[in-house]
Design a protein around this motif. Structure first.
Motif: not given
Length: 168
Positions: A57, A59, A61, A97, A113-114, A117, A122-126
């Protein structure tokens, strides 16, 4: 069609505008509709079964976002069985990060994880699911055999000792 109003930070809007220019979109609505469709298609392919998995995970933030660090810490403590290790990197004066190794059942890992995110701030997550981990006993599989690390270390020590004595 429905009219929807959304709030997007300046950096994300610049990315959307860049996406539009690169792909030749006439307006933001079309670009955002296609991005939403793409995201929904990707979400439909996410694992939802109960097989064991390992995932990473990632992300970025805003660590200054009100109470975000406390919420994330609480979330990780509530799911301590999934989170194996976390790497924390300070990117600049307000952005961090985090990369977390998750281990558990597909659906539980995806749900956690969802949740992370989706946290505000949290600006970007994958999340990336790594293939090849499906042994319910917690040992890696190599050549069909269980990877008993203690037995392997013991065997390696004996080989080393034998090779040292045979050279004398």
């Amino acid at each position: 069609m429905q009219r929807v109003t959304i709030t997007i930070d300046d950096d994300l809007l610049a990315e959307v505008d860049g996406f539009m220019a690169a792909r030749g979109y006439a307006n933001r609505s079309e670009a955002i509709r296609d991005l939403a469709r793409s995201g929904l298609q990707r979400a439909a392919r996410e694992p939802t079964d109960l097989r064991p998995c390992v995932a990473a995970l990632l992300y970025i933030y805003d660590h200054e976002k009100r109470e975000l660090a406390q919420r994330l810490t609480r979330d990780y403590h509530e799911h301590h069985d999934l989170a194996q290790a976390t790497l924390h990197v300070h990117l600049d004066h307000q952005s961090c990060l985090e990369v977390t190794v998750l281990k558990g059942r597909n659906a539980e890992v995806q749900h956690f994880a969802d949740h992370v995110i989706a946290e505000r701030g949290v600006r970007h997550g994958h999340v990336v699911f790594l293939p090849g981990f499906a042994n319910p006993h917690g040992h890696s599989q190599r050549n069909g055999r269980s990877g008993d690390h203690a037995r392997t270390r013991s065997r390696n020590r004996k080989s080393y000792a034998l090779s040292k004595t045979s050279k004398r």
